[in-house]
Scaffold this motif. Structure first.
Motif, short mmCIF file in Angstrom:
data_model
loop_
_atom_site.label_atom_id
_atom_site.label_comp_id
_atom_site.label_asym_id
_atom_site.label_seq_id
_atom_site.Cartn_x
_atom_site.Cartn_y
_atom_site.Cartn_z
N TYR A 193 2.88 -7.72 12.37
CA TYR A 193 4.21 -7.22 12.72
C TYR A 193 4.85 -6.49 11.53
N GLY A 194 4.70 -7.09 10.33
CA GLY A 194 5.22 -6.44 9.13
C GLY A 194 4.58 -5.10 8.88
N LEU A 195 3.29 -5.01 9.13
CA LEU A 195 2.55 -3.76 8.94
C LEU A 195 3.04 -2.68 9.90
N SER A 196 3.44 -3.08 11.10
CA SER A 196 3.88 -2.10 12.11
C SER A 196 5.21 -1.45 11.76
N VAL A 197 6.01 -2.11 10.90
CA VAL A 197 7.34 -1.57 10.57
C VAL A 197 7.45 -1.20 9.09
N THR A 198 6.32 -1.17 8.39
CA THR A 198 6.30 -0.87 6.95
C THR A 198 5.32 0.26 6.67
N GLU A 199 5.63 1.06 5.66
CA GLU A 199 4.70 2.12 5.25
C GLU A 199 3.35 1.51 4.88
N LEU A 200 2.28 2.19 5.28
CA LEU A 200 0.93 1.65 5.09
C LEU A 200 0.63 1.38 3.63
N ALA A 201 0.98 2.31 2.74
CA ALA A 201 0.70 2.13 1.32
C ALA A 201 1.42 0.91 0.75
N GLU A 202 2.69 0.74 1.16
CA GLU A 202 3.47 -0.41 0.70
C GLU A 202 2.91 -1.71 1.24
N ALA A 203 2.54 -1.71 2.53
CA ALA A 203 1.99 -2.92 3.16
C ALA A 203 0.68 -3.34 2.50
N THR A 204 -0.17 -2.36 2.21
CA THR A 204 -1.46 -2.66 1.57
C THR A 204 -1.24 -3.22 0.18
N ALA A 205 -0.31 -2.61 -0.57
CA ALA A 205 -0.02 -3.09 -1.92
C ALA A 205 0.52 -4.51 -1.91
N LEU A 206 1.43 -4.79 -0.98
CA LEU A 206 2.00 -6.14 -0.88
C LEU A 206 0.96 -7.15 -0.40
N GLY A 207 0.03 -6.68 0.43
CA GLY A 207 -1.05 -7.55 0.91
C GLY A 207 -1.94 -8.04 -0.22
N PHE A 208 -2.01 -7.26 -1.30
CA PHE A 208 -2.83 -7.64 -2.45
C PHE A 208 -2.15 -8.68 -3.33
N THR A 209 -0.99 -9.20 -2.90
CA THR A 209 -0.36 -10.30 -3.64
C THR A 209 -1.02 -11.63 -3.32
N VAL A 210 -1.90 -11.64 -2.32
CA VAL A 210 -2.60 -12.89 -1.96
C VAL A 210 -3.31 -13.52 -3.17
N PRO A 211 -4.06 -12.74 -3.98
CA PRO A 211 -4.71 -13.35 -5.15
C PRO A 211 -3.72 -13.95 -6.14
N ILE A 212 -2.52 -13.36 -6.23
CA ILE A 212 -1.50 -13.89 -7.15
C ILE A 212 -1.09 -15.30 -6.71
N PHE A 213 -0.72 -15.43 -5.43
CA PHE A 213 -0.32 -16.73 -4.92
C PHE A 213 -1.49 -17.71 -4.92
N ALA A 214 -2.69 -17.22 -4.61
CA ALA A 214 -3.87 -18.08 -4.58
C ALA A 214 -4.19 -18.64 -5.96
N THR A 215 -4.02 -17.80 -6.99
CA THR A 215 -4.27 -18.24 -8.36
C THR A 215 -3.30 -19.33 -8.77
N ILE A 216 -2.01 -19.14 -8.42
CA ILE A 216 -0.99 -20.14 -8.73
C ILE A 216 -1.30 -21.46 -8.03
N LEU A 217 -1.64 -21.38 -6.74
CA LEU A 217 -1.92 -22.59 -5.96
C LEU A 217 -3.19 -23.29 -6.44
N SER A 218 -4.21 -22.51 -6.81
CA SER A 218 -5.45 -23.13 -7.31
C SER A 218 -5.21 -23.85 -8.63
N PHE A 219 -4.28 -23.32 -9.42
CA PHE A 219 -3.91 -23.97 -10.68
C PHE A 219 -3.14 -25.27 -10.43
N LEU A 220 -2.22 -25.23 -9.45
CA LEU A 220 -1.37 -26.39 -9.16
C LEU A 220 -2.09 -27.47 -8.35
#
Length: 217
Positions: free
Chosen positions: A101-128
């Motif tokens: 749903y977010g992708l449907s209302v957001t610019e593709l380049a912005e959505a793809t860039a924000l989608g790449f935040t998964v490794p950031i959150f995953a790294t934090i969670l794997s540490f914790l």
């Protein structure tokens, strides 16, 4: 008999490749396919509701996995961690719905860039949660990635609902990655993928019913 030979050849092929190198190659390939999927969702959302697209995406996953199910037999359905599988399916369903749903209302380049935040959150969670070591190189990459996210979001101007949904989906997906990490201890990759494909179908179908439109071929 032919199917078992194919399975044996596939196993032998991948077993001869160094695991670290194979992991890098597979992550790159998956990243390329994710971008292709994002583009397809963005295009299709002009005529079909993103909830319905999410449902068909999961149906096609099951279809793609069908040959592997035939090759592997009924053992593929056996999991030693059903509770974690359930939690992963539940979070993954919400993550997929939010992202599409977010992708449907957001610019593709912005959505793809924000989608790449998964490794950031995953790294934090794997540490914790998993007590993985966070070395200087990974920590530096984490900071750079976070700064990049802020540049994309531009919070000084405004934050749209689409961007927030994509960030939320990234957080949920990162939690799913922690679950997947635990599942790989006992279950094989095909079993984990199959449960995700089959498990996501019911919930995405339920949310797709109110906005359903029959696609034109």
């Amino acid at each position: 008999m032919c199917l078992f030979k194919i399975k044996k050849l596939i196993i032998e092929f991948f077993s001869n490749i160094p695991k670290k190198f194979l992991s890098i190659i597979l992550m790159i390939i998956s990243g390329i396919f994710f971008v292709i999927m994002h583009s397809a969702v963005k295009y299709l959302s002009q005529e079909i509701h993103p909830f319905e697209i999410a449902f068909f995406r999961n149906v096609f996953v099951v279809i793609v996995l069908a040959p592997l199910i035939i090759i592997s037999g009924y053992d593929i359905f056996f999991t030693k961690q059903p509770k974690i599988q359930f939690y992963r399916i539940l979070l993954n369903s919400f993550a997929l719905i939010c992202f599409f749903y977010g992708l449907s209302v957001t610019e593709l380049a912005e959505a793809t860039a924000l989608g790449f935040t998964v490794p950031i959150f995953a790294t934090i969670l794997s540490f914790l949660l998993l007590k993985e070591k966070l070395r200087l190189r990974r920590f530096s990459a984490l900071i750079i990635g976070f700064i990049g996210t802020l540049l994309v979001l531009r919070p000084d101007i405004s934050i749209e609902i689409g961007s927030l949904l994509i960030i939320l989906s990234s957080v949920l997906w990162s939690i799913c990655l922690i679950f997947i990490k635990q599942l790989t201890i006992t279950d094989n990759a095909i079993t984990i993928s199959l449960y995700a494909g089959l498990g996501l179908v019911p919930l995405t179908f339920l949310v797709a019913i109110p906005v359903w439109t029959t696609p034109n071929i």
